[in-house]
Design an enzyme around this catalytic site. Structure first.
Site, PDB file in Angstrom:
ATOM      1  N   HIS A   1       6.804  23.352   6.480  1.00  0.00           N
ATOM      2  CA  HIS A   1       5.771  23.534   6.599  1.00  0.00           C
ATOM      3  C   HIS A   1       5.083  24.929   5.452  1.00  0.00           C
ATOM      4  O   HIS A   1       5.329  25.745   5.616  1.00  0.00           O
ATOM      5  CB  HIS A   1       4.987  23.888   7.617  1.00  0.00           C
ATOM      6  CG  HIS A   1       3.134  23.313   7.869  1.00  0.00           C
ATOM      7  ND1 HIS A   1       2.301  24.206   7.115  1.00  0.00           N
ATOM      8  CD2 HIS A   1       2.235  22.518   7.708  1.00  0.00           C
ATOM      9  CE1 HIS A   1       1.541  23.668   7.314  1.00  0.00           C
ATOM     10  NE2 HIS A   1       1.102  22.626   8.001  1.00  0.00           N
TER      11      HIS A   1
ATOM     12  N   ASP B   1       3.749  15.831  11.752  1.00  0.00           N
ATOM     13  CA  ASP B   1       4.598  14.338  11.092  1.00  0.00           C
ATOM     14  C   ASP B   1       5.605  14.308  11.943  1.00  0.00           C
ATOM     15  O   ASP B   1       6.105  12.825  12.157  1.00  0.00           O
ATOM     16  CB  ASP B   1       4.371  14.220  10.207  1.00  0.00           C
ATOM     17  CG  ASP B   1       2.965  14.900   9.391  1.00  0.00           C
ATOM     18  OD1 ASP B   1       3.172  15.359   8.946  1.00  0.00           O
ATOM     19  OD2 ASP B   1       1.909  14.059   9.636  1.00  0.00           O
TER      20      ASP B   1
HETATM   21  C1  SDX Z   1       1.724  18.084   6.407  1.00  0.00           C
HETATM   22  O1  SDX Z   1      -0.603  21.931   4.989  1.00  0.00           O
HETATM   23  C2  SDX Z   1      -1.185  21.367   5.802  1.00  0.00           C
HETATM   24  O2  SDX Z   1      -1.613  22.281   6.313  1.00  0.00           O
HETATM   25  C3  SDX Z   1      -0.098  19.986   6.136  1.00  0.00           C
HETATM   26  C4  SDX Z   1      -0.635  19.518   7.204  1.00  0.00           C
HETATM   27  C5  SDX Z   1      -2.145  19.643   6.892  1.00  0.00           C
HETATM   28  O3  SDX Z   1      -2.823  19.399   8.744  1.00  0.00           O
HETATM   29  O4  SDX Z   1      -2.961  18.823   6.436  1.00  0.00           O
HETATM   30  O5  SDX Z   1      -0.236  20.858   8.207  1.00  0.00           O
HETATM   31  C6  SDX Z   1       0.072  18.067   6.775  1.00  0.00           C
HETATM   32  O6  SDX Z   1       1.746  18.112   5.039  1.00  0.00           O
HETATM   33  C7  SDX Z   1       2.604  18.110   6.895  1.00  0.00           C
HETATM   34  C8  SDX Z   1       3.536  18.483   6.425  1.00  0.00           C
HETATM   35  C9  SDX Z   1       3.762  17.191   6.792  1.00  0.00           C
HETATM   36  N1  SDX Z   1       5.400  17.115   4.776  1.00  0.00           N
HETATM   37  C10 SDX Z   1       6.653  16.538   5.030  1.00  0.00           C
HETATM   38  O7  SDX Z   1       7.145  16.862   6.697  1.00  0.00           O
HETATM   39  C11 SDX Z   1       7.154  16.667   4.471  1.00  0.00           C
HETATM   40  C12 SDX Z   1       9.250  17.691   4.362  1.00  0.00           C
HETATM   41  N2  SDX Z   1       8.126  18.665   4.190  1.00  0.00           N
HETATM   42  C13 SDX Z   1       8.406  19.503   2.410  1.00  0.00           C
HETATM   43  O8  SDX Z   1       8.632  18.570   1.827  1.00  0.00           O
HETATM   44  C14 SDX Z   1       7.580  20.966   2.723  1.00  0.00           C
HETATM   45  O9  SDX Z   1       8.264  21.794   3.576  1.00  0.00           O
HETATM   46  C15 SDX Z   1       6.284  21.209   2.487  1.00  0.00           C
HETATM   47  C16 SDX Z   1       5.881  20.178   1.517  1.00  0.00           C
HETATM   48  C17 SDX Z   1       5.832  20.856   3.954  1.00  0.00           C
HETATM   49  C18 SDX Z   1       5.885  22.607   2.465  1.00  0.00           C
HETATM   50  O10 SDX Z   1       6.952  22.609   1.467  1.00  0.00           O
HETATM   51  P1  SDX Z   1       6.885  23.822   0.576  1.00  0.00           P
HETATM   52  O11 SDX Z   1       5.929  25.128   1.693  1.00  0.00           O
HETATM   53  O12 SDX Z   1       5.744  24.362  -1.026  1.00  0.00           O
HETATM   54  O13 SDX Z   1       8.122  24.743   1.007  1.00  0.00           O
HETATM   55  P2  SDX Z   1       8.961  24.863  -0.331  1.00  0.00           P
HETATM   56  O14 SDX Z   1       8.930  22.401  -0.796  1.00  0.00           O
HETATM   57  O15 SDX Z   1       9.783  25.484  -1.914  1.00  0.00           O
HETATM   58  O16 SDX Z   1      10.410  24.641   0.397  1.00  0.00           O
HETATM   59  C19 SDX Z   1      11.320  26.065   0.266  1.00  0.00           C
HETATM   60  C20 SDX Z   1      12.527  25.459   0.432  1.00  0.00           C
HETATM   61  C21 SDX Z   1      13.027  24.793  -0.071  1.00  0.00           C
HETATM   62  O17 SDX Z   1      14.635  25.027  -0.294  1.00  0.00           O
HETATM   63  P3  SDX Z   1      15.207  26.475  -1.760  1.00  0.00           P
HETATM   64  O18 SDX Z   1      14.523  26.163  -2.741  1.00  0.00           O
HETATM   65  O19 SDX Z   1      14.299  27.516  -1.227  1.00  0.00           O
HETATM   66  O20 SDX Z   1      16.263  26.450  -1.074  1.00  0.00           O
HETATM   67  O21 SDX Z   1      12.770  25.377   2.209  1.00  0.00           O
HETATM   68  C22 SDX Z   1      13.141  23.763   1.616  1.00  0.00           C
HETATM   69  C23 SDX Z   1      13.636  23.592  -0.010  1.00  0.00           C
HETATM   70  O22 SDX Z   1      14.336  22.304  -0.398  1.00  0.00           O
HETATM   71  N3  SDX Z   1      12.412  22.630   2.415  1.00  0.00           N
HETATM   72  C24 SDX Z   1      13.114  21.626   2.810  1.00  0.00           C
HETATM   73  C25 SDX Z   1      12.261  20.863   3.843  1.00  0.00           C
HETATM   74  N4  SDX Z   1      10.813  21.659   3.507  1.00  0.00           N
HETATM   75  C26 SDX Z   1      11.340  22.534   2.799  1.00  0.00           C
HETATM   76  N5  SDX Z   1      14.446  21.174   3.051  1.00  0.00           N
HETATM   77  C27 SDX Z   1      14.649  19.883   3.855  1.00  0.00           C
HETATM   78  N6  SDX Z   1      13.786  19.093   4.186  1.00  0.00           N
HETATM   79  C28 SDX Z   1      12.538  19.982   4.318  1.00  0.00           C
HETATM   80  N7  SDX Z   1      12.112  18.867   4.755  1.00  0.00           N
END
Ligand code: SDX
Length: 436
Positions: free
Chosen positions: A312, A370
């Protein structure tokens, strides 16, 4: 959450070469201070640069507060755990819209007003019949909510507080009806009209699952569960879809068009579409012994696969909603007599392994709302394609509350971000005959 100490500095100094500027620091009631850069471009000729808005406060708000490190979520100051445990969704709607918990009389009046706006214009049912039956329900919802601008002209004058409140009530009241119509249309069953003697959640479940050939009896445990799920999804600060609604609303667009924009943004798998994607992911993993393979893929930078329902932008601790979602999941499965759901077994084991894995621990990746919602909604009888529709149904009150707050802010202006331009510098046109 500690209140900001009064000894905090009141200005930040920006030094660029021999120049320096003092920028005001503003404090909220709780949470991080902000550096006010509103005059930065005028003073320095420079923009700030923050794609994804990881360090940007886009507005001042009094609706929802999140402490990502502590895993805290407050609606108008009340912890989500207490609201989910003690109140119902319409009480939460009242709180988000008006800022205070309703008295018994206010709650009865609010319930009455919402209940009597649940029907949609009869012409809208014809609107649905323009879609293929296999259209994704989110496509139908985006279109039908946008079409509300064509049916409810008498509540689109955003300068009129009365019309703003009627539009808010209409959105909250009609979303379950439109969501249920999208579902019924997708399975070829007739639309079911709302019944005013049912509570909000039972009314929705009946519009989805009753058929003309037999009486539908709402299960109070399942109604309570879906009502609690709506509370968990109601609002969440300046997330992507809420920011979309605010930006659309800043141009003066009518509230129905703004909510349609929010629904479109929520659809993405990185946002509200993650509940649908998380359940698909659990299905793809298929068995507990394949979890290590998928954990490996989630960690592989060359593999686009991510653990859906994990991570998140704000929560760097357990999403407080996910804990309540997990408890609700067990309640629903128990009520339905589902002893062992293989997908739940995979989810529980996946969570256990991921929370011990250094990659996830280091990046503070925890299950979010989720992760368990898909298993619960599937057990309640919803197809995967309806999961984000339910998220949109619940989030409508948050969108409309944030939209109202923005419109009623005397300092409100159209949102118009700038950019860092790295494209071609000016050059002259050449005729096609002279291009190589
Ligand atoms: C919702 O914003 C809100 O409040 C949203 C929400 C709401 O109520 O409105 O809470 C609802 O959207 C919840 C989130 C649902 N999405 C998912 O579950 C999709 C999977 N999650 C990711 O795509 C990700 O965690 C996000 C999009 C939720 C957050 O992305 P960020 O903050 O931009 O983080 P990032 O992509 O920069 O990741 C940071 C690191 C990365 O690794 P490095 O490059 O540092 O090595 O963490 C890794 C990412 O690769 N990473 C994951 C991951 N999420 C982040 N690796 C594997 N699986 C994951 N799910």
């Amino acid at each position: 959450m500690d209140a900001v100490s009064k000894t905090s500095p009141t200005t930040a100094t920006l030094k660029v070469g021999d120049d320096s500027w003092e920028l005001p620091i503003l404090s909220g009631t709780i949470g991080p201070d902000v550096v006010d850069i509103g005059k930065l471009y005028g003073q320095t000729g420079m923009f700030t640069y923050d794609p994804g808005f990881t360090s940007t406060a886009s507005c001042e708000s009094q609706i929802t507060y999140i402490d990502g490190d502590a895993g805290v979520l407050l609606y108008r100051g009340y912890p989500i755990e207490q609201l989910a445990e003690n109140g119902d969704f319409l009480e939460t709607c009242y709180l988000l819209l008006y800022g205070e918990l309703p008295t018994a009389a206010q709650k009865a009046d609010f319930d009455y007003r919402v209940t009597r706006h649940t029907m949609v214009h009869e012409q809208m049912s014809r609107f649905f019949h323009g879609f293929r039956r296999d259209a994704h329900p989110m496509a139908v919802l985006v279109a039908s909510v946008g079409a509300m601008s064509a049916f409810y002209h008498d509540s689109t004058d955003i300068s009129d507080p009365q019309q703003r409140m009627i539009a808010s009530i209409r959105m909250i009241a009609k979303m379950p009806t439109l969501a249920a119509m999208a579902y019924k249309y997708s399975i070829g069953q007739p639309f079911v009209y709302p019944k005013n003697d049912l509570d909000y959640a039972s009314n929705f479940l009946r519009m989805c699952f009753s058929v003309p050939c037999e009486e539908y009896k709402a299960n109070p445990v399942l109604s309570r569960a879906i009502d609690r799920i709506f509370i968990l999804h109601a609002d969440h600060e300046q997330n992507a879809s809420t920011s979309t609604v605010r930006l659309a609303g800043s141009s003066g667009a009518n509230p129905f068009a703004c909510i349609a924009a929010g629904i479109a943004c929520l659809w993405g798998p990185a946002h509200g579409g993650a509940n649908e994607a998380a359940l698909k992911m659990l299905g793809e993993i298929g068995s507990v012994d394949r979890i290590p393979e998928y954990i490996k893929r989630a960690k592989d930078k060359n593999d686009p696969f991510r653990l859906m329902g994990f991570g998140h932008r704000v929560y760097k601790n357990y999403d407080p909603r996910a804990k309540i979602m997990q408890k609700t999941c067990h309640e629903v499965l128990g009520e339905l007599g589902i002893k062992d759901d293989p997908l739940l077994d995979i989810a529980v084991e996946l969570e256990r392994i991921a929370l011990q894995d250094e990659y996830f621990v280091e990046r503070k990746l925890y299950p979010n709302i989720d992760f368990y919602s898909g298993i619960t909604l599937r057990a309640l009888g919803f197809p995967t394609a309806m999961f984000t529709v339910l998220f949109a149904l619940a989030r409508t009150v948050g969108w409309i509350g944030q939209w109202k707050e923005m419109i009623e802010d005397p300092g409100q202006r159209i949102g118009r971000p700038r950019q860092l331009y790295t494209g071609a510098v000016q050059r002259d046109y050449t005729s096609i005959a002279r291009r190589k």
